[in-house]
Design a protein around this motif. Structure first.
Motif, mmCIF file in Angstrom:
data_model
loop_
_atom_site.group_PDB
_atom_site.id
_atom_site.type_symbol
_atom_site.label_atom_id
_atom_site.label_comp_id
_atom_site.label_asym_id
_atom_site.label_seq_id
_atom_site.Cartn_x
_atom_site.Cartn_y
_atom_site.Cartn_z
ATOM 1 N N ASP A 166 4.273 10.911 -8.519
ATOM 2 C CA ASP A 166 5.258 9.852 -8.761
ATOM 3 C C ASP A 166 4.918 8.618 -7.953
ATOM 4 N N ASP A 167 5.017 7.478 -8.571
ATOM 5 C CA ASP A 167 4.808 6.193 -7.920
ATOM 6 C C ASP A 167 6.140 5.456 -7.900
ATOM 7 N N ARG A 168 6.707 5.255 -6.694
ATOM 8 C CA ARG A 168 8.035 4.675 -6.558
ATOM 9 C C ARG A 168 7.976 3.225 -6.081
ATOM 10 N N ARG A 169 6.856 2.561 -6.331
ATOM 11 C CA ARG A 169 6.739 1.152 -5.955
ATOM 12 C C ARG A 169 7.755 0.306 -6.719
ATOM 13 N N MET A 170 7.823 0.500 -8.044
ATOM 14 C CA MET A 170 8.775 -0.216 -8.888
ATOM 15 C C MET A 170 8.921 0.582 -10.175
ATOM 16 N N MET A 183 0.850 -1.190 0.000
ATOM 17 C CA MET A 183 0.000 0.000 0.000
ATOM 18 C C MET A 183 0.888 1.243 0.000
ATOM 19 N N PRO A 184 0.417 2.330 -0.610
ATOM 20 C CA PRO A 184 1.261 3.523 -0.743
ATOM 21 C C PRO A 184 1.377 4.315 0.544
ATOM 22 N N MET A 185 2.412 5.143 0.612
ATOM 23 C CA MET A 185 2.612 6.105 1.696
ATOM 24 C C MET A 185 3.268 7.332 1.091
ATOM 25 N N SER A 186 3.076 8.484 1.735
ATOM 26 C CA SER A 186 3.576 9.735 1.165
ATOM 27 C C SER A 186 4.530 10.458 2.094
ATOM 28 N N SER A 187 5.050 9.767 3.126
ATOM 29 C CA SER A 187 5.935 10.404 4.097
ATOM 30 C C SER A 187 7.263 9.663 4.175
ATOM 31 N N ASP A 188 8.188 10.257 4.946
ATOM 32 C CA ASP A 188 9.498 9.649 5.125
ATOM 33 C C ASP A 188 9.484 8.515 6.132
ATOM 34 N N GLN A 189 8.404 8.352 6.850
ATOM 35 C CA GLN A 189 8.309 7.241 7.795
ATOM 36 C C GLN A 189 6.846 6.868 8.009
ATOM 37 N N GLY A 227 -5.492 8.878 11.822
ATOM 38 C CA GLY A 227 -6.099 9.311 13.069
ATOM 39 C C GLY A 227 -7.222 8.422 13.565
ATOM 40 N N LYS A 228 -7.180 7.143 13.233
ATOM 41 C CA LYS A 228 -8.223 6.223 13.692
ATOM 42 C C LYS A 228 -7.698 4.796 13.663
ATOM 43 N N ASN A 229 -8.431 3.900 14.313
ATOM 44 C CA ASN A 229 -8.072 2.494 14.300
ATOM 45 C C ASN A 229 -8.408 1.890 12.933
ATOM 46 N N ILE A 230 -7.489 1.134 12.404
ATOM 47 C CA ILE A 230 -7.704 0.483 11.114
ATOM 48 C C ILE A 230 -7.220 -0.959 11.205
ATOM 49 N N LYS A 231 -7.656 -1.755 10.284
ATOM 50 C CA LYS A 231 -7.205 -3.142 10.214
ATOM 51 C C LYS A 231 -6.196 -3.280 9.081
ATOM 52 N N ARG A 232 -5.043 -3.852 9.417
ATOM 53 C CA ARG A 232 -3.988 -4.070 8.447
ATOM 54 C C ARG A 232 -3.509 -5.515 8.559
ATOM 55 N N PRO A 233 -2.992 -6.069 7.464
ATOM 56 C CA PRO A 233 -2.328 -7.376 7.582
ATOM 57 C C PRO A 233 -1.158 -7.266 8.560
ATOM 58 N N PHE A 234 -0.907 -8.334 9.293
ATOM 59 C CA PHE A 234 0.208 -8.306 10.229
ATOM 60 C C PHE A 234 1.511 -7.939 9.525
ATOM 61 N N LEU A 235 1.625 -8.348 8.279
ATOM 62 C CA LEU A 235 2.843 -8.124 7.509
ATOM 63 C C LEU A 235 2.467 -7.436 6.207
ATOM 64 N N HIS A 236 2.982 -6.232 5.980
ATOM 65 C CA HIS A 236 2.689 -5.560 4.717
ATOM 66 C C HIS A 236 3.789 -4.567 4.369
ATOM 67 N N VAL A 237 3.858 -4.228 3.096
ATOM 68 C CA VAL A 237 4.875 -3.333 2.563
ATOM 69 C C VAL A 237 4.248 -1.973 2.286
ATOM 70 N N ARG A 238 4.943 -0.914 2.691
ATOM 71 C CA ARG A 238 4.531 0.446 2.342
ATOM 72 C C ARG A 238 5.561 1.019 1.370
ATOM 73 N N TYR A 239 5.092 1.605 0.285
ATOM 74 C CA TYR A 239 5.990 2.184 -0.702
ATOM 75 C C TYR A 239 5.626 3.644 -0.936
ATOM 76 N N ARG A 240 6.614 4.440 -1.326
ATOM 77 C CA ARG A 240 6.400 5.872 -1.533
ATOM 78 C C ARG A 240 5.645 6.100 -2.824
ATOM 79 N N ALA A 241 4.600 6.904 -2.746
ATOM 80 C CA ALA A 241 3.819 7.230 -3.934
ATOM 81 C C ALA A 241 3.025 8.500 -3.668
ATOM 82 N N SER A 242 2.795 9.244 -4.711
ATOM 83 C CA SER A 242 1.948 10.437 -4.656
ATOM 84 C C SER A 242 1.257 10.558 -5.999
ATOM 85 N N GLN A 243 0.488 11.630 -6.167
ATOM 86 C CA GLN A 243 -0.173 11.847 -7.451
ATOM 87 C C GLN A 243 0.836 12.131 -8.556
#
Length: 476
Positions: free
Chosen positions: A429-433, A71-77, A411-427
């Motif tokens: 640039d997509d830096r997944r691959m 799933m994408p993320m847009s921050s440094d951490q 800012g809320k509780n969410i359900k995520r897989p115990f193990l998942h990858v976050r990759y940098r992406a925005s409108q």
């Protein structure tokens, strides 16, 4: 005019006709000789055009695609918080004096917590105290006083902490569990309150790169070996194989970095000599620091110890076992032993073994206790060019399903897989691959030298939530 001997056809190197069709050193060109190098052979060898795939499918990726998500993320951490345990308990830790629970003065019932432990005891609590060494000495007590890192326990029975059948002495290390509270009629309410502690975890994405380069002229060079690799590249141009293997190797690195990555520690060799290389917390590092480690799993009794430890954690019912060949065979032998005599043994509804069918010893799933396990070979642990060349890790237990966590960005509780990858992406640039071509061959616009360069880039990190439910299986 005589022969030009520089061509290598005069003197002892001239071709002599023979009265019979026999091969001799006088009627054929020796293509191994430097004198006749560059000449075609008179008798062509039988050529196998296709390269032999002696290592089979060499890709070692696929683990994260099976057990995780991206799933994408847009921050440094990426930052998340996980819940702490509901009940109060102190388990003595002999590793460091800062995490010990000690009976300071047995006669008065005074106990002291190490400086690394937070004192959550309150006057009126009822607690069970047991010795840390054997767990055989137990006493139920009332908390009569609390101060800073100390509290006082008064036993309910006539036995004092240091006399009678239950004997504790000064400096005894103990474990304590709070099981409730008790107050007299008309007494004031319990003083103090317990507030949930905020346990925050974070990880940073790392930038992974690779690169392939070839001269423009060499892209038009053809060979006699036809190559076809796992990425689908095929043809008689050798650079296609090099380019295809570069991409396939990069895709493997995307997974192995998520598994093996380490955070850069202060004053380490990386920190002292390389700027802005912060590292990241990979799967093995996360489970080592926040999860469970079991060494030398070799019997059903060992496996039951793993189950008992799962009971102490989140007790996730369904779990995946990704193991190397040695541990896979060990588990098969363990489960087969349970099913050796079906009527007096165990049945395995996961794959419908019965007394009337041929026994399948290659078990892919089984149920033990209240847990379901699904076993799968992990090529990364078998491949000699991967972790299989070291043999220190034999497998990992990964809980199936999702966990509920508080996501800082949402800012809320969410359900995520115990193990998942976050990759940098925005409108933008997509830096997944990412991959792109520069140079005179294959690129949209030619800028630069007469070369072809293929660039690969990804920016990503692994998130291991609820690491206390993971078990890293190691060899001692």
């Amino acid at each position: 005019m005589g022969f030009n001997t520089s061509l290598g056809l005069a003197g002892s190197y001239s071709l002599s006709p023979m009265p019979s069709p026999t091969v001799s050193d006088q009627n054929y060109i020796d293509f191994t000789s430097s004198t006749t190098a560059g000449w075609a052979q008179q008798y062509l060898p039988e050529l196998y055009e296709q390269e032999i795939e002696r290592y089979g499918n060499r890709s070692i990726s696929g683990f994260l695609q099976m057990v995780g998500a991206e799933m994408p993320m847009s921050s440094d951490q990426v930052i998340w918080s996980e819940q702490n345990r509901l009940h109060i308990a102190y388990r003595n830790d002999d590793v460091t004096a800062n995490s010990t629970v000690v009976v300071t003065t047995a006669a008065s019932g005074l106990c002291t917590l190490g400086s690394a432990l937070s004192n959550s005891m309150r006057v009126g609590n009822t607690a069970l105290i047991t010795d840390a060494a054997t767990g055989l000495k137990t006493l139920k007590c009332y908390v009569s006083a609390v101060s800073s890192q100390t509290f006082t326990l008064k036993p309910y029975t006539q036995d004092e902490l240091n006399s009678g059948e239950v004997t504790f002495a000064d400096a005894d290390k103990v474990n304590i569990f709070v099981y409730g509270s008790e107050f007299a009629k008309g007494s004031a309410s319990m003083s103090g309150e317990l507030k949930p502690q905020f346990t925050q975890y974070n990880n940073r994405p790392l930038i992974i790169k690779d690169h392939f380069k070839i001269d423009g002229s060499d892209t038009a060079q053809i060979g006699w070996v036809e190559t076809t690799d796992e990425s689908g590249a095929s043809g008689y141009s050798w650079y296609l194989k090099s380019a295809g293997e570069t991409r396939m190797r990069f895709e493997d690195y995307l997974e192995s970095m998520m598994i093996e990555a380490e955070l850069t520690e202060a004053s380490s060799g990386v920190a002292d000599h390389v700027s802005n290389v912060n590292g990241s917390e990979g799967l093995f590092a996360a489970v080592t620091s926040r999860g469970n480690i079991f060494e030398d799993l070799a019997s059903l009794a060992d496996f039951d110890l793993v189950l008992k430890n799962l009971d102490k954690q989140g007790a996730i019912e369904e779990n995946m076992l990704y193991v190397n060949r040695s541990l896979a065979l060990t588990i098969d032998d363990m489960v087969a032993g349970l099913n050796a005599n079906y009527q007096g043994g165990a049945s395995f509804g996961v794959f419908s073994n019965s007394a009337d069918m041929a026994l399948n010893l290659g078990f892919s799933g089984f149920r033990r206790g209240s847990y379901d396990f699904y076993k799968s070979d992990w090529k990364y642990l078998n491949d000699a060019a991967g972790r299989g060349g070291f043999g220190d890790i034999s497998g990992i237990l990964v809980p199936a399903g999702t966990s509920s966590v508080y996501d800082q960005s949402m800012g809320k509780n969410i359900k995520r897989p115990f193990l998942h990858v976050r990759y940098r992406a925005s409108q933008t640039d997509d830096r997944r691959m990412k991959s792109w071509v520069t140079g005179s061959v294959g690129s949209a616009s030619y800028i630069g030298d007469d070369i072809m360069e293929v660039h690969y880039l990804s920016e990503r990190c692994l998130v291991v939530q609820g690491a206390n439910n993971f078990v890293l299986l190691k060899e001692s």
